[in-house]
Design an enzyme around this catalytic site. Sequence first.
Site, PDB file in Angstrom:
ATOM      1  N   GLU A 191       0.825  -1.211   0.000  1.00  0.00           N
ATOM      2  CA  GLU A 191       0.000   0.000   0.000  1.00  0.00           C
ATOM      3  C   GLU A 191       0.859   1.262   0.000  1.00  0.00           C
ATOM      4  O   GLU A 191       0.674   2.157  -0.822  1.00  0.00           O
ATOM      5  CB  GLU A 191      -0.933  -0.013   1.225  1.00  0.00           C
ATOM      6  N   ASP A 228       1.148   4.034  -3.034  1.00  0.00           N
ATOM      7  CA  ASP A 228       0.658   5.397  -2.840  1.00  0.00           C
ATOM      8  C   ASP A 228       1.776   6.411  -3.064  1.00  0.00           C
ATOM      9  O   ASP A 228       1.591   7.423  -3.743  1.00  0.00           O
ATOM     10  CB  ASP A 228       0.103   5.578  -1.406  1.00  0.00           C
ATOM     11  N   SER A 277      -7.154   1.935  -4.057  1.00  0.00           N
ATOM     12  CA  SER A 277      -5.915   2.403  -3.441  1.00  0.00           C
ATOM     13  C   SER A 277      -5.026   3.102  -4.441  1.00  0.00           C
ATOM     14  O   SER A 277      -4.222   3.947  -4.074  1.00  0.00           O
ATOM     15  CB  SER A 277      -5.124   1.211  -2.901  1.00  0.00           C
ATOM     16  N   ASP A 328     -16.896  10.756 -19.092  1.00  0.00           N
ATOM     17  CA  ASP A 328     -17.945   9.898 -18.544  1.00  0.00           C
ATOM     18  C   ASP A 328     -17.608   8.427 -18.840  1.00  0.00           C
ATOM     19  O   ASP A 328     -17.216   8.093 -19.958  1.00  0.00           O
ATOM     20  CB  ASP A 328     -19.277  10.291 -19.203  1.00  0.00           C
ATOM     21  N   ILE A 329     -17.741   7.604 -17.830  1.00  0.00           N
ATOM     22  CA  ILE A 329     -17.477   6.172 -18.004  1.00  0.00           C
ATOM     23  C   ILE A 329     -18.827   5.476 -18.148  1.00  0.00           C
ATOM     24  O   ILE A 329     -19.689   5.615 -17.274  1.00  0.00           O
ATOM     25  CB  ILE A 329     -16.702   5.602 -16.792  1.00  0.00           C
ATOM     26  N   GLY A 348     -23.725   9.857 -17.531  1.00  0.00           N
ATOM     27  CA  GLY A 348     -23.957  10.688 -16.350  1.00  0.00           C
ATOM     28  C   GLY A 348     -23.381  10.028 -15.108  1.00  0.00           C
ATOM     29  O   GLY A 348     -22.698   9.001 -15.181  1.00  0.00           O
ATOM     30  N   ASP A 381     -22.930   7.783 -11.931  1.00  0.00           N
ATOM     31  CA  ASP A 381     -23.422   6.454 -11.548  1.00  0.00           C
ATOM     32  C   ASP A 381     -22.665   5.981 -10.310  1.00  0.00           C
ATOM     33  O   ASP A 381     -21.560   6.455 -10.031  1.00  0.00           O
ATOM     34  CB  ASP A 381     -23.261   5.456 -12.708  1.00  0.00           C
TER      35      ASP A 381
END
Length: 645
Positions: A306, A310, A562, A603-604, A622, A624
């Site tokens: 992690e 990061d 993450s 937009d996905i 839009g 979601d």
Amino acid sequence: MKLTVLAIVGGLAAQSLAAPAPVPYVLHEKREINTDKWTHRDIKLNRDALIPISIGLTQRNLENGYDLLMDVSHPESSNYGKHWSMEKIKETFAPSAETVSSVKSWLAEYGIENERVKHSKSNGWLKFNATIEEVEYLLRTEYSAYTNAETGNDHLACKDYSVPAHLREHIDIITPTVHFDAIVKPQKKQYRDLNSRSLRVKPTPQIKPGSPDVAPQPQVTYNLANCYQYVTPECLRALYGFTNGTLALSSYGIVEYTPQAYLQSDLNLFYANLQREIASGYGPTVDLIDGATVQTTTQSFDDNGESDLDLQYAISLVYPQKVTLYQTGDAVEGASFNNFLDAIDASYCTSGGGDDPTQDGIYPDTATGGYKGAENCGTFAPASVISTSYGYNEADLTAAYETRQCNEYMKLGLAGTTFLYSSGDYGVAGNGGQCCTKAKCAGGTYNSGTTGTFNPAFPATCPYITAVGATQIKPKGLVTATQPEEACETVIYSGGGFSNVFAMPSYQSSAVATYFTSHKPTYTATQYNNSQTVRGYPDVAANGANYVVAVDGSLSLVYGTSASAPTFGSVITLINEQRISSGKSAVGFINPTIYANPSAFTDIVAGGNQGCGTAGFTAVAGWDPVTGLGTPNYTKLLAVFQALP
Ligand SMILES: *[C@@H]1O[C@H](CO)[C@@H](O)[C@H](O)[C@H]1NC(C)=O
Ligand SMILES: *[C@@H]1O[C@H](CO)[C@@H](O)[C@H](O)[C@H]1NC(C)=O
Ligand SMILES: *[C@@H]1O[C@H](CO)[C@@H](O)[C@H](O)[C@H]1NC(C)=O
Ligand SMILES: *[C@@H]1O[C@H](CO)[C@@H](O)[C@H](O)[C@H]1NC(C)=O
């Protein structure tokens, strides 16, 4: 061990308490959280044993918090960007004198005189020691002993508690009560059990390794044509249209919880392969909170994955801006989000007043090897953007605890900080893929995730943070040829859904209404709260699949929200750099602005976030509850924020 305080002590007559005038009591909190690990014990308690009680007082002006935050964050507000000083925040929200005095008189009436009661320096908490008998009478409750099935440790908790009706508005939370893992302190000897603390529900890192977890070695050519397989900083810049930083004007913080730790050797390996502009040895500014260490004694994907992920991405994407690592918690006890918030905000800090010992690390840590210093309280400055890739399920904690913490993000938003949290890696299911056995996740009982109620994430559902979901590049295409991406369905599924705790903030009401009008999901109200009156998440998304990360000396592929959270945070940090260079403030709380400008996002519209035996929600045109508004278009988003004062 602790059985000595739990067992009946023969021969001790119960102290008689003065009987106060009867006032109507009302239920204040009821246990509705996960208690799987705890079994009720049929033993009688020593009612003379002292327990440390903390009363979290209601703060003033919280009912105005949303509007106050909108005043400095809404793009149409004339006060946009005029963030508050911490001093003004503290003054505005401190509990009123009336709150403090009415709670104190109630205690005095029940024989807990003012001399026994300590008031925390934040003014937010009253703390005292009282016998179980006193507390049971005070709170109209009954404590029982519970045993942890894994360790055999005994703990004290009640199923619900009440307060006088006229005081309900003055009290947020009282501990230990319905919250779990409370520790009974013997009257004389301070005693804390190491094992019991490691069972505290800890924030879970939202990262997963690929399989095999060491895949692309340096001989692989990383280039834009390979981004569908290997995501690198170069891929992310190409996907979202940003370049590296230049001015080093902005600040970016990454929060990690001990024992997670980065290795400098991994940062070096990453730069050598993927970010050659950065010299070996370059690292974050390290703020060590509550005796934290960046430990190097145990090394594994679980210890380093992690933090390595990061920091490698945050540092590379915002360089030459310096990244601050907020390493939180000692190696023995660990820590919670509240410990971090205490360290950056003295007005939240509960020193002398007590965090919730059932959930938060308590310092000084009396255990062997634990941190013996006082808890950090307002010791470190908050960065302008703070990204955290750890999370809970909402049902792990009580609504009162979550609301109190969520309000703190509101206050730090007023101060100009952007908080980003990963939305979770299990789609509509909770951490570990678990779902709830009851509607609204009531009672917090989880199953293995093949069926059941959707299990929303916290703090992702707090309306005062920005929750980041995950996408992936469509397989077998070039970056440029595959925009838009789709919802992440490789190894992980983007966390998303609707809260069981938080009401819908007005900034997203039109986006969510459009979603329900045009794409109403078929699930029933027993699977999720479909009332269209609760907070939907995530807010935004960024790539979260196939990140090349140096972990423990090898380049690995990793997956998770993450990854998407620090990437999205880097985009905001670069926008801050430009705004500051134009003499403007950092952006602070971004949600009102981004929901008012959805076209600044790609937009996905493909993929879903399966879980709980369902296909989950689907990414549609839009907003979601899978990918939010979509992935950032840096050029457009920068223009939106640069157009604001
Ligand atoms: C409660 O008792 C403990 C143990 O004696 C002591 O350290 C602590 O200061 C007491 N708390 C208060 C509020 O008096
Ligand atoms: C951002 O939007 C502009 C205008 O629609 C478009 O030309 C550009 O390709 C987009 N950039 C990215 C990285 O999606
Ligand atoms: C920024 O990117 C350019 C081109 O990719 C590179 O030449 C330059 O060294 C980078 N600057 C920094 C500070 O990383
Ligand atoms: C959904 O949330 C609303 C607002 O909190 C609440 O009134 C309602 O009871 C919830 N519905 C269900 C089915 O949980």
